[in-house]
Design an enzyme around this catalytic site. Structure first.
Site, PDB file in Angstrom:
ATOM      1  CG  PHE A  12      -2.263  -0.693   3.846  1.00 31.56           C
ATOM      2  CD1 PHE A  12      -3.037   0.464   3.757  1.00 31.56           C
ATOM      3  CD2 PHE A  12      -2.016  -1.428   2.698  1.00 31.56           C
ATOM      4  CE1 PHE A  12      -3.550   0.873   2.533  1.00 31.56           C
ATOM      5  CE2 PHE A  12      -2.517  -1.024   1.478  1.00 31.56           C
ATOM      6  CZ  PHE A  12      -3.294   0.127   1.399  1.00 31.56           C
ATOM      7  CB  ILE A  13      -4.972  -4.928   3.605  1.00 30.47           C
ATOM      8  CG1 ILE A  13      -3.991  -4.524   2.502  1.00 30.47           C
ATOM      9  CG2 ILE A  13      -6.277  -5.482   2.988  1.00 30.47           C
ATOM     10  CD1 ILE A  13      -3.542  -5.662   1.586  1.00 30.47           C
ATOM     11  CE1 TYR A 150       4.398 -12.453   2.228  1.00 26.23           C
ATOM     12  CE2 TYR A 150       4.518 -11.485   0.035  1.00 26.23           C
ATOM     13  CZ  TYR A 150       3.843 -11.671   1.224  1.00 26.23           C
ATOM     14  OH  TYR A 150       2.625 -11.081   1.401  1.00 26.23           O
ATOM     15  CE  LYS A 154       0.091 -15.355   2.840  1.00 20.16           C
ATOM     16  NZ  LYS A 154      -0.442 -15.257   4.240  1.00 20.16           N
TER      17      LYS A 154
END
Ligand code: UDP
Length: 321
Positions: A12-13, A150, A154
């Site tokens: 999407f991005i 998650y 990151k």
């Protein structure tokens, strides 16, 4: 004109970033395994003479080396994303988010590329402050709650990027995305705005989890990718971390009402307990609002599209899909 690699470029991005880079006159290589990304996302630029699409996984070291060859800039967006997916498969999250980032950073040290690392507001965990600054503490929940896998994965990526910057002067910049939304985002991975819009267009009900008092800020993807490119091109941003998002907060209950008002006022809201959606062991983040002072001071702007305009754009895109 630069030669860019966008990992996750069919996402999407990533697809919006790819489109912007092509529009700016750059050459773009996309590496995507089309898991959460879709080739359809690149439909508007398919066949573009400056675009090359490589289908494959960032977990394949040979492919990674091939993809980085001959490039000047790496935008690393490929990752396991979506709270629902991540909560369901923490092992895949860790494997996809950590090892390939390290491999890519090492390749960049050899290749001399500028490196944009896509990170996330999830790294703040459930910090209770009302606005989050880049230097704030990260406050994760216990490891028995997979959601935090998650943000932790990151955060490790960020440590790696910063360490390679310090050790080898690798020109990295880290952007922490805050609830990025816009056309082409799908609701399957749990993201709230596409879900609410899809539910409302289908006649409802719109599913608000818990009591709907959770607060988020939503940024339009086109404004976000403009920030990504400006940061990557800025010498002042090197070696630093930036929040990228809107700083206009709204509760999920209010958001549902805004969507319903625009799509069909007859649609009903249904409150759903977290347990029904995510099973046991789920923890939500109650409030997530970025402080974007650093972003504004460095590139002179930050995402500012009013929520109403943003919803109108998404609703129009879903209606015509
Ligand atoms: N949410 C909701 N209904 C849905 C999907 C999500 O009420 O159908 C809530 C979710 O619990 C969270 C917020 O919307 O508080 C944003 O969720 P999303 O997964 O989009 O992003 P997050 O900020 O949690 O990463």
């Amino acid at each position: 004109m630069a030669r860019c690699l966008v990992t996750g470029g069919a996402g999407f991005i990533g697809s919006h970033l790819t489109q912007k880079l092509l529009a700016d006159g750059h050459h773009v290589k996309v590496l995507d395994n089309l898991s959460t990304g879709r080739s359809d996302n690149l439909r508007d630029v398919a066949g573009h003479e400056r675009l090359k699409i490589m289908q494959g996984s960032i977990t394949d070291p040979v492919l990674l080396a091939e993809a980085t060859q001959g490039t000047d800039v790496i935008y690393h967006l490929a990752a396991a994303v979506g709270v629902k997916l991540v909560a369901e498969d923490p092992v895949r999250t860790i494997e996809t988010n950590i090892y390939p980032t390290d491999s890519l950073l090492r390749l960049a040290i050899q290749g001399g590329q500028r490196f944009y690392l896509a990170s996330t507001s999830e790294v703040y965990g459930k910090n209770a402050k009302s606005d989050w600054c880049e230097e704030d503490d990260l406050q994760f929940g216990p490891t028995s709650r997979p959601r935090w896998a998650y943000g932790c994965s990151k955060a490790i990526d960020e440590f790696l990027a910063l360490a390679y910057h310090q050790k080898y002067n690798l020109p990295i910049v880290i952007g922490r995305f805050f609830n990025v939304v816009g056309p082409r985002q799908v609701g399957n991975y749990g993201m709230v705005i596409p879900r609410f819009v899809e539910q409302a267009l289908a006649g409802g009900p719109v599913t608000v989890y818990d009591d709907g008092s959770q607060v988020r800020c939503f940024a339009h993807v086109r404004e976000v990718v403009d920030c990504v490119v400006s940061l990557t091109e800025s010498d002042d941003a090197r070696g630093r971390i930036f929040n990228i998002g809107s700083d206009q907060p709204i509760s999920m209950r209010q958001l549902a009402e805004e969507v319903i008002k625009r799509v069909d006022p007859a649609v009903k809201i249904q409150h759903v307990p977290y347990q029904e959606v995510y099973g046991d062991n789920f923890e939500d983040v109650n409030r997530r609002v970025p402080d974007v002072t650093r972003l504004r001071e460095t590139i002179g702007t930050s995402p500012s599209m009013p929520l109403g305009d943003l919803l109108d754009d998404i609703i129009a895109a879903k209606r015509s899909a």
